[in-house]
Design a protein around this motif. Structure first.
Motif, PDB file in Angstrom:
ATOM      1  N   LEU A  22      55.316  41.972  38.511  1.00 39.66           N
ATOM      2  CA  LEU A  22      55.217  40.781  39.316  1.00 39.66           C
ATOM      3  C   LEU A  22      53.927  40.880  40.110  1.00 39.66           C
ATOM      4  N   LEU A  23      54.061  42.153  40.719  1.00 38.06           N
ATOM      5  CA  LEU A  23      52.840  42.524  41.743  1.00 38.06           C
ATOM      6  C   LEU A  23      51.631  42.312  40.847  1.00 38.06           C
ATOM      7  N   ASP A  24      51.422  42.598  39.777  1.00 34.94           N
ATOM      8  CA  ASP A  24      50.192  42.538  39.122  1.00 34.94           C
ATOM      9  C   ASP A  24      49.597  41.026  38.897  1.00 34.94           C
ATOM     10  N   GLY A  25      50.387  40.091  39.113  1.00 36.48           N
ATOM     11  CA  GLY A  25      50.214  38.848  39.085  1.00 36.48           C
ATOM     12  C   GLY A  25      49.353  38.476  40.363  1.00 36.48           C
ATOM     13  N   VAL A  26      49.316  39.390  41.409  1.00 37.66           N
ATOM     14  CA  VAL A  26      48.471  38.973  42.550  1.00 37.66           C
ATOM     15  C   VAL A  26      47.072  39.255  42.325  1.00 37.66           C
ATOM     16  N   ASP A  27      46.723  40.158  41.454  1.00 36.49           N
ATOM     17  CA  ASP A  27      45.548  40.561  41.078  1.00 36.49           C
ATOM     18  C   ASP A  27      44.782  39.155  40.586  1.00 36.49           C
ATOM     19  N   ASN A  28      45.571  38.323  39.753  1.00 31.18           N
ATOM     20  CA  ASN A  28      44.958  37.418  38.910  1.00 31.18           C
ATOM     21  C   ASN A  28      45.305  35.768  39.616  1.00 31.18           C
ATOM     22  N   TYR A  29      45.924  36.127  40.971  1.00 29.72           N
ATOM     23  CA  TYR A  29      46.079  34.974  41.811  1.00 29.72           C
ATOM     24  C   TYR A  29      44.736  34.308  42.267  1.00 29.72           C
ATOM     25  N   CYS A  30      43.779  35.091  42.476  1.00 30.82           N
ATOM     26  CA  CYS A  30      42.509  34.914  42.949  1.00 30.82           C
ATOM     27  C   CYS A  30      41.707  34.024  42.266  1.00 30.82           C
ATOM     28  N   LEU A  79      35.673  49.784  51.661  1.00 30.83           N
ATOM     29  CA  LEU A  79      36.814  50.058  50.711  1.00 30.83           C
ATOM     30  C   LEU A  79      37.596  48.955  50.196  1.00 30.83           C
ATOM     31  N   ALA A  80      37.865  47.883  51.271  1.00 25.84           N
ATOM     32  CA  ALA A  80      38.405  46.578  50.833  1.00 25.84           C
ATOM     33  C   ALA A  80      37.575  45.780  50.054  1.00 25.84           C
ATOM     34  N   GLY A  81      36.358  46.095  50.034  1.00 26.49           N
ATOM     35  CA  GLY A  81      35.554  44.969  49.086  1.00 26.49           C
ATOM     36  C   GLY A  81      35.789  45.364  47.815  1.00 26.49           C
ATOM     37  N   THR A  82      36.141  46.562  47.474  1.00 25.07           N
ATOM     38  CA  THR A  82      36.556  46.929  46.071  1.00 25.07           C
ATOM     39  C   THR A  82      37.741  46.193  45.468  1.00 25.07           C
ATOM     40  N   CYS A  83      38.662  45.629  46.304  1.00 30.10           N
ATOM     41  CA  CYS A  83      39.771  44.807  45.930  1.00 30.10           C
ATOM     42  C   CYS A  83      39.303  43.531  45.187  1.00 30.10           C
ATOM     43  N   PHE A  84      37.997  42.978  45.499  1.00 27.64           N
ATOM     44  CA  PHE A  84      37.422  41.892  44.976  1.00 27.64           C
ATOM     45  C   PHE A  84      37.021  42.209  43.360  1.00 27.64           C
ATOM     46  N   LEU A  85      36.793  43.337  42.940  1.00 17.94           N
ATOM     47  CA  LEU A  85      36.369  43.827  41.682  1.00 17.94           C
ATOM     48  C   LEU A  85      37.697  43.885  40.837  1.00 17.94           C
ATOM     49  N   ARG A  86      38.749  44.939  41.280  1.00 16.78           N
ATOM     50  CA  ARG A  86      40.015  44.819  40.454  1.00 16.78           C
ATOM     51  C   ARG A  86      40.935  44.296  40.959  1.00 16.78           C
ATOM     52  N   GLY A  87      41.235  43.570  42.139  1.00 23.17           N
ATOM     53  CA  GLY A  87      42.492  42.928  42.572  1.00 23.17           C
ATOM     54  C   GLY A  87      42.977  44.300  43.443  1.00 23.17           C
ATOM     55  N   PRO A  88      43.861  43.741  44.379  1.00 23.05           N
ATOM     56  CA  PRO A  88      44.311  44.342  45.253  1.00 23.05           C
ATOM     57  C   PRO A  88      45.413  45.719  44.696  1.00 23.05           C
ATOM     58  N   VAL A  89      46.367  45.073  44.130  1.00 22.09           N
ATOM     59  CA  VAL A  89      47.207  45.921  43.550  1.00 22.09           C
ATOM     60  C   VAL A  89      46.794  47.039  42.350  1.00 22.09           C
ATOM     61  N   SER A  90      46.036  46.487  41.731  1.00 19.23           N
ATOM     62  CA  SER A  90      45.240  47.352  40.612  1.00 19.23           C
ATOM     63  C   SER A  90      44.373  48.391  41.408  1.00 19.23           C
ATOM     64  N   GLN A  91      43.853  47.961  42.148  1.00 17.17           N
ATOM     65  CA  GLN A  91      43.011  48.948  43.008  1.00 17.17           C
ATOM     66  C   GLN A  91      43.941  49.824  43.883  1.00 17.17           C
ATOM     67  N   ILE A  92      44.791  49.589  44.398  1.00 14.85           N
ATOM     68  CA  ILE A  92      45.702  50.629  45.279  1.00 14.85           C
ATOM     69  C   ILE A  92      46.294  51.495  43.939  1.00 14.85           C
ATOM     70  N   LYS A  93      46.543  50.910  42.893  1.00 10.00           N
ATOM     71  CA  LYS A  93      47.160  52.142  41.838  1.00 10.00           C
ATOM     72  C   LYS A  93      45.829  52.971  41.177  1.00 10.00           C
ATOM     73  N   LYS A  94      44.993  52.565  41.231  1.00 12.92           N
ATOM     74  CA  LYS A  94      43.851  53.488  40.895  1.00 12.92           C
ATOM     75  C   LYS A  94      43.602  54.550  41.991  1.00 12.92           C
ATOM     76  N   MET A  95      43.826  54.181  43.161  1.00 10.61           N
ATOM     77  CA  MET A  95      43.543  54.885  44.171  1.00 10.61           C
ATOM     78  C   MET A  95      44.399  56.133  44.243  1.00 10.61           C
ATOM     79  N   PHE A  96      45.615  55.793  43.733  1.00 13.95           N
ATOM     80  CA  PHE A  96      46.530  57.122  43.696  1.00 13.95           C
ATOM     81  C   PHE A  96      46.779  57.691  42.200  1.00 13.95           C
ATOM     82  N   ASP A  97      45.782  57.215  41.257  1.00 16.41           N
ATOM     83  CA  ASP A  97      45.814  58.017  40.075  1.00 16.41           C
ATOM     84  C   ASP A  97      45.606  59.597  40.323  1.00 16.41           C
TER      85      ASP A  97
END
Length: 165
Positions: A22-30, A79-97
């Motif tokens: 459900l949270l991944d849908g946030v990335d596609n909302y934009c 750092l917040a600008g990268t959320c435009f590239l991947r989406g916020p949820v995906s970016q946070i997931k990648k941050m904590f890989d």
């Protein structure tokens, strides 16, 4: 041009193998186009750099509170600008890989400590030290997105250290 945009988009968004929640849908909302996302990322990155530069200028005027706040806000904005590239949820997931976990934790901790030491405790040398750690952590975190960049930096630093010793 479209071929290039697809390649860049695939590089930043990943392969899409992750299970969609459900949270991944946030990335596609934009509804921004890929070109507008790149512009937004670039704008955030440039604003972040300018904030950090203005913060560094405040260091020369011995305004350590403004230094700590502006420099840290610049890092957060970039750092917040990268959320435009991947989406916020995906970016946070990648941050904590596992590859970025240590760099992300050090980056977040150094941002918090820079703000605390400059704005709350008003210890200038500690704010400067935390800012240097913040810069190094942000650089190391950024290098994690470039294939083999960390290995290249490690081998270059190792070669420089070995030639000096």
């Amino acid at each position: 041009k479209q071929w290039y945009q697809r390649r860049v988009r695939a590089a930043f968004r990943g392969t899409g193998d992750d299970d969609e929640s459900l949270l991944d849908g946030v990335d596609n909302y934009c509804n921004l186009s890929w070109e507008n996302r790149l512009y937004a990322f670039g704008a955030c990155f440039v604003i972040g750099i300018f904030l950090s530069i203005f913060g560094t200028i405040e260091l020369w005027f011995m305004n350590y509170t403004a230094f700590a706040l502006l420099y840290s806000l610049g890092t957060i904005t970039a750092l917040a600008g990268t959320c435009f590239l991947r989406g916020p949820v995906s970016q946070i997931k990648k941050m904590f890989d596992k590859d970025r976990l240590v760099a992300s934790i050090v980056l977040i901790a150094s941002i918090v400590l820079t703000i605390l030491s400059g704005a709350v405790f008003k210890i200038a040398i500690l704010a400067i030290l935390c800012c240097i750690i913040q810069f190094c952590a942000f650089a190391w975190y950024t290098l994690s997105y470039i294939p083999y960049a960390r290995n290249a930096v490690r081998s270059c630093a190792s070669g420089c250290f070995n030639s000096c010793v």
